[in-house]
Design an enzyme around this catalytic site. Sequence first.
Site, PDB file in Angstrom:
ATOM      1  N   SER A 151       0.858  -1.176   0.000  1.00  0.00           N
ATOM      2  CA  SER A 151       0.000   0.000   0.000  1.00  0.00           C
ATOM      3  C   SER A 151       0.895   1.227   0.000  1.00  0.00           C
ATOM      4  CB  SER A 151      -0.879  -0.009   1.260  1.00  0.00           C
ATOM      5  OG  SER A 151      -1.486   1.242   1.480  1.00  0.00           O
ATOM      6  N   TYR A 164      -2.313  -1.384  10.584  1.00  0.00           N
ATOM      7  CA  TYR A 164      -2.213  -1.496   9.121  1.00  0.00           C
ATOM      8  C   TYR A 164      -0.868  -0.969   8.627  1.00  0.00           C
ATOM      9  CZ  TYR A 164      -3.883  -1.317   4.265  1.00  0.00           C
ATOM     10  OH  TYR A 164      -4.054  -1.508   2.900  1.00  0.00           O
TER      11      TYR A 164
END
Length: 269
Positions: A151, A164
């Site tokens: 990401s 995350y």
Amino acid sequence: MTTSSPPLAAPQPSLDLGGRTALVTGAASGIGRACALRLAAAGAEVRAVDRDAAGLAELTELARRAGDLAGTVVPHPLDLTDLDAAERVAAGTDVLVNNAGLQLVRPLEQFPPEVFHTVLTVMLEAPFRLIRGALPHMYAQGWGRIVNVSSVHGLRASAFKSAYVAAKHGLEGLSKTAALEGAPHGVTSNCVNPAYVRTPLVEKQIADQAQAHGIPEERVLSEILLKDSAVQRLIEPEEVADAVAYLCGPQASFVTGTSLVLDGGWTAH
């Protein structure tokens, strides 16, 4: 004085994964579903791994109805917190796409420790075990492709996403280590780093983002999710799947240990 033009390069071969086995985690929806269909279209037998059995059934039906897939999609219902099972299911795979993920948006002091543990298990420890399970076959044949769906949060941090961000930063390091160890054996390992993708994972976090930032939900997209993006839209799952496919193709055989960023200019700031 004139110089002759350089010779034209030969056309690049299209992606052909005929006879190859690919494994995609988080395959029931979003990026994982798009990757499973893209790799099956290239001829791979795709092991579609997800804990959502109903979503896998929908994916299998989509693949059946597509009609133009050179490969197949085989559902493998599995909860990746079962790490031993994750390692076993990766045995014999030629292409491994670590995609499964989950998200919770909370300030650090309010973040549930058990959720932090689960996020790190699914998004970092499970990829390690999957890579560990896949490498013996890849090394034995002298060819393999590992693609880790990271990401922009593997390269940048955002507030309220401690688990995350920690998992994605760890995945970047794991991917680079796999690249260094795999290179002598013909195995590449790379990350794909999208910004916000139009997936259920992103849609579900809008309410959490609104609460964490104290703004209405309708302002989350423009003021939070796309605030740092030069290209003001969500990226589509199929665009990420095409980047994954590129890293599996012959034209990317020299690409390893790096991150392919699809962030609409976020990290250009």
